[in-house]
Motif scaffolding. Structure first.
Motif, mmCIF file in Angstrom:
data_model
loop_
_atom_site.group_PDB
_atom_site.id
_atom_site.type_symbol
_atom_site.label_atom_id
_atom_site.label_comp_id
_atom_site.label_asym_id
_atom_site.label_seq_id
_atom_site.Cartn_x
_atom_site.Cartn_y
_atom_site.Cartn_z
ATOM 1 N N ALA A 88 -79.031 74.567 -36.403
ATOM 2 C CA ALA A 88 -80.427 74.465 -36.837
ATOM 3 C C ALA A 88 -81.083 75.829 -37.074
ATOM 4 C CB ALA A 88 -81.231 73.642 -35.834
ATOM 5 N N PRO A 89 -80.978 76.802 -36.146
ATOM 6 C CA PRO A 89 -81.602 78.100 -36.443
ATOM 7 C C PRO A 89 -80.949 78.823 -37.610
ATOM 8 C CG PRO A 89 -80.356 78.189 -34.378
ATOM 9 C CD PRO A 89 -80.461 76.749 -34.766
ATOM 10 N N VAL A 153 -90.747 78.623 -35.439
ATOM 11 C CA VAL A 153 -90.556 79.792 -34.569
ATOM 12 C C VAL A 153 -90.363 81.061 -35.399
ATOM 13 C CG1 VAL A 153 -88.935 80.867 -32.946
ATOM 14 C CG2 VAL A 153 -89.703 78.512 -32.577
ATOM 15 N N PHE A 154 -89.606 80.950 -36.502
ATOM 16 C CA PHE A 154 -89.314 82.111 -37.340
ATOM 17 C C PHE A 154 -90.385 82.379 -38.397
ATOM 18 C CE2 PHE A 154 -84.549 81.123 -36.612
ATOM 19 C CZ PHE A 154 -84.531 81.925 -35.474
ATOM 20 N N ALA A 155 -91.398 81.537 -38.485
ATOM 21 C CA ALA A 155 -92.417 81.685 -39.523
ATOM 22 C C ALA A 155 -93.080 83.056 -39.450
ATOM 23 C CB ALA A 155 -93.466 80.590 -39.394
ATOM 24 N N PRO A 156 -93.293 83.717 -40.584
ATOM 25 C CA PRO A 156 -93.890 85.066 -40.565
ATOM 26 C C PRO A 156 -95.275 85.103 -39.933
ATOM 27 C CG PRO A 156 -92.938 84.559 -42.722
ATOM 28 C CD PRO A 156 -92.898 83.285 -41.933
ATOM 29 N N LEU A 164 -92.165 82.996 -28.509
ATOM 30 C CA LEU A 164 -91.448 83.086 -27.235
ATOM 31 C C LEU A 164 -91.811 81.925 -26.314
ATOM 32 C CD1 LEU A 164 -91.674 86.920 -26.511
ATOM 33 C CD2 LEU A 164 -89.721 85.632 -27.399
ATOM 34 N N LEU A 165 -93.068 81.534 -26.299
ATOM 35 C CA LEU A 165 -93.481 80.388 -25.481
ATOM 36 C C LEU A 165 -92.795 79.111 -25.956
ATOM 37 C CD1 LEU A 165 -97.301 81.016 -24.918
ATOM 38 C CD2 LEU A 165 -95.482 81.027 -23.184
ATOM 39 N N ALA A 166 -92.646 78.953 -27.269
ATOM 40 C CA ALA A 166 -91.949 77.777 -27.801
ATOM 41 C C ALA A 166 -90.496 77.746 -27.344
ATOM 42 C CB ALA A 166 -92.024 77.778 -29.330
ATOM 43 N N LEU A 167 -89.848 78.899 -27.358
ATOM 44 C CA LEU A 167 -88.458 78.972 -26.912
ATOM 45 C C LEU A 167 -88.353 78.706 -25.410
ATOM 46 C CD1 LEU A 167 -87.243 82.062 -28.977
ATOM 47 C CD2 LEU A 167 -86.763 79.654 -29.424
ATOM 48 N N VAL A 168 -89.269 79.258 -24.640
ATOM 49 C CA VAL A 168 -89.261 79.034 -23.192
ATOM 50 C C VAL A 168 -89.495 77.560 -22.886
ATOM 51 C CG1 VAL A 168 -90.501 79.503 -21.037
ATOM 52 C CG2 VAL A 168 -89.909 81.386 -22.573
ATOM 53 N N ALA A 169 -90.427 76.935 -23.598
ATOM 54 C CA ALA A 169 -90.694 75.511 -23.381
ATOM 55 C C ALA A 169 -89.467 74.669 -23.698
ATOM 56 C CB ALA A 169 -91.876 75.070 -24.236
ATOM 57 N N THR A 170 -88.757 75.042 -24.754
ATOM 58 C CA THR A 170 -87.553 74.294 -25.119
ATOM 59 C C THR A 170 -86.460 74.475 -24.082
ATOM 60 O OG1 THR A 170 -88.113 74.551 -27.466
ATOM 61 C CG2 THR A 170 -85.843 73.932 -26.939
ATOM 62 N N ILE A 171 -86.280 75.707 -23.615
ATOM 63 C CA ILE A 171 -85.319 75.949 -22.539
ATOM 64 C C ILE A 171 -85.689 75.129 -21.305
ATOM 65 C CG2 ILE A 171 -84.520 77.680 -20.874
ATOM 66 C CD1 ILE A 171 -84.677 79.754 -23.103
ATOM 67 N N TRP A 215 -78.036 72.474 -19.087
ATOM 68 C CA TRP A 215 -78.909 73.212 -18.178
ATOM 69 C C TRP A 215 -78.717 74.720 -18.311
ATOM 70 C CZ3 TRP A 215 -78.889 71.925 -12.189
ATOM 71 C CH2 TRP A 215 -79.958 72.570 -11.576
ATOM 72 N N VAL A 216 -77.457 75.155 -18.426
ATOM 73 C CA VAL A 216 -77.147 76.585 -18.377
ATOM 74 C C VAL A 216 -76.700 77.127 -19.736
ATOM 75 C CG1 VAL A 216 -75.738 78.350 -17.276
ATOM 76 C CG2 VAL A 216 -76.509 76.366 -15.945
ATOM 77 N N LEU A 217 -75.639 76.554 -20.299
ATOM 78 C CA LEU A 217 -75.070 77.093 -21.532
ATOM 79 C C LEU A 217 -76.057 77.017 -22.692
ATOM 80 C CD1 LEU A 217 -72.553 78.241 -22.976
ATOM 81 C CD2 LEU A 217 -71.895 75.883 -23.497
ATOM 82 N N ALA A 218 -76.817 75.929 -22.775
ATOM 83 C CA ALA A 218 -77.688 75.730 -23.931
ATOM 84 C C ALA A 218 -78.792 76.772 -24.021
ATOM 85 C CB ALA A 218 -78.297 74.329 -23.877
ATOM 86 N N MET A 219 -79.145 77.410 -22.902
ATOM 87 C CA MET A 219 -80.242 78.372 -22.960
ATOM 88 C C MET A 219 -79.848 79.669 -23.648
ATOM 89 S SD MET A 219 -80.648 80.074 -19.152
ATOM 90 C CE MET A 219 -81.013 78.509 -18.380
ATOM 91 N N ILE A 220 -78.555 79.958 -23.756
ATOM 92 C CA ILE A 220 -78.116 81.249 -24.290
ATOM 93 C C ILE A 220 -78.617 81.488 -25.718
ATOM 94 C CG2 ILE A 220 -76.096 82.628 -24.913
ATOM 95 C CD1 ILE A 220 -74.652 81.383 -22.518
ATOM 96 N N PRO A 221 -78.462 80.537 -26.665
ATOM 97 C CA PRO A 221 -78.974 80.814 -28.021
ATOM 98 C C PRO A 221 -80.479 81.047 -28.061
ATOM 99 C CG PRO A 221 -77.475 78.936 -28.023
ATOM 100 C CD PRO A 221 -77.761 79.255 -26.603
ATOM 101 N N TYR A 222 -81.230 80.336 -27.219
ATOM 102 C CA TYR A 222 -82.681 80.509 -27.214
ATOM 103 C C TYR A 222 -83.065 81.874 -26.652
ATOM 104 C CZ TYR A 222 -82.539 75.507 -28.083
ATOM 105 O OH TYR A 222 -82.278 74.280 -28.638
ATOM 106 N N LEU A 223 -82.353 82.312 -25.604
ATOM 107 C CA LEU A 223 -82.603 83.647 -25.060
ATOM 108 C C LEU A 223 -82.249 84.713 -26.094
ATOM 109 C CD1 LEU A 223 -81.220 83.238 -21.429
ATOM 110 C CD2 LEU A 223 -83.624 83.385 -22.130
ATOM 111 N N ALA A 224 -81.134 84.523 -26.792
ATOM 112 C CA ALA A 224 -80.735 85.488 -27.826
ATOM 113 C C ALA A 224 -81.771 85.546 -28.942
ATOM 114 C CB ALA A 224 -79.362 85.110 -28.381
ATOM 115 N N ALA A 225 -82.274 84.371 -29.347
ATOM 116 C CA ALA A 225 -83.303 84.341 -30.391
ATOM 117 C C ALA A 225 -84.570 85.035 -29.922
ATOM 118 C CB ALA A 225 -83.601 82.898 -30.785
#
Length: 241
Positions: A88-89, A153-156, A164-171, A215-225
């Motif tokens: 998706a990203p 999230v990527f919108a200019p 960042l709040l959107a990514l944290v909420a998703t995590i 719980w754990v692995l899925a957060m990595i792409p969001y943290l990287a983003a």
């Protein structure tokens, strides 16, 4: 012991035949070829992201992971993580489609969260694998809502803090769902009850592994983003020499 056939990916893979279980659905291959043509013709904003998205879609839908996800809930969760947190990203970078506008961030983040929870509830999950239309409804709503969220999230025009709040909420919501799956006292996903034994794992252990992945692995792409967004924001603020 109950066993439900997964309609699209077919019978659950077993260790002896896993690497023979490639999906050669002509409609799927045609769709991937059409997307590849669009990317190669220069209609993608980010060509590398477009090709990476196609490659990952081949992994989740064409490779033996498709058949393995018929056997193990943990494989299905891995499939979904790749779809919503990687494909998706990449599609959002390759096809931001700014002409259609960007929806508000909060509603798309909330809608995506609702769909993630809905499709991982035992009843809708089993229904989503029971027929081919239901299967693709599951896949397209998960991918589509994730694409909308990542576009926002990527919108200019979106502030760094809001992104960042959107990514944290998703995590957070995915971590909570993963924790509930890990600590469930009994196996919930009947579609995998019989097939997990072929892989030497109990349904409950398979479910716990799936929860840990979410719980754990899925957060990595969001943290990287998030780190990429912060880095890009800092770079944009550097004064020109």
């Amino acid at each position: 012991m109950r066993y439900l056939l997964v309609a699209y990916c077919g019978p659950a893979a077993v260790p002896d035949d896993l690497w023979l279980r490639w999906n050669t659905d002509p409609l799927l291959l045609a769709a991937l070829a059409a997307l590849a043509f669009v990317v190669s013709s220069g209609r993608s904003t980010d060509v590398r992201a477009g090709w990476a998205a196609i490659a990952l879609m081949a992994v989740v839908f064409v490779s033996p992971l498709c058949a393995l996800s018929s056997a193990l809930f943990s494989a299905r969760v891995t499939h979904h993580i790749i779809l919503i947190a990687a494909v998706a990203p990449l599609l959002a970078r390759a096809f931001p489609l700014p002409r259609i506008g960007y929806p508000p961030l909060v509603p798309v983040v909330a809608a995506h969260a609702v769909l993630v929870w809905l499709w991982h509830a035992p009843g809708p999950y089993a229904w989503g694998l029971a027929t081919v239309p239901a299967y693709w409804l599951m896949q397209m709503t998960l991918l589509g809502s994730a694409w909308l969220m990542w576009r926002a999230v990527f919108a200019p025009s979106v502030q760094t803090g809001a992104a960042l709040l959107a990514l944290v909420a998703t995590i957070g919501q995915m971590g909570l769902l993963g924790a509930l799956i890990v600590f469930a006292p009994a196996p919930l996903y009947v579609v995998h009850f019989a097939s997990s034994a072929a892989w030497g794992i109990t349904p409950l252990a398979d479910q716990q592994l799936a929860g840990l992945l979410m719980w754990v692995l899925a957060m990595i792409p969001y943290l990287a983003a998030g780190l990429w967004i912060v880095w890009s924001s800092l770079g944009a603020r550097e004064p020109a020499l």
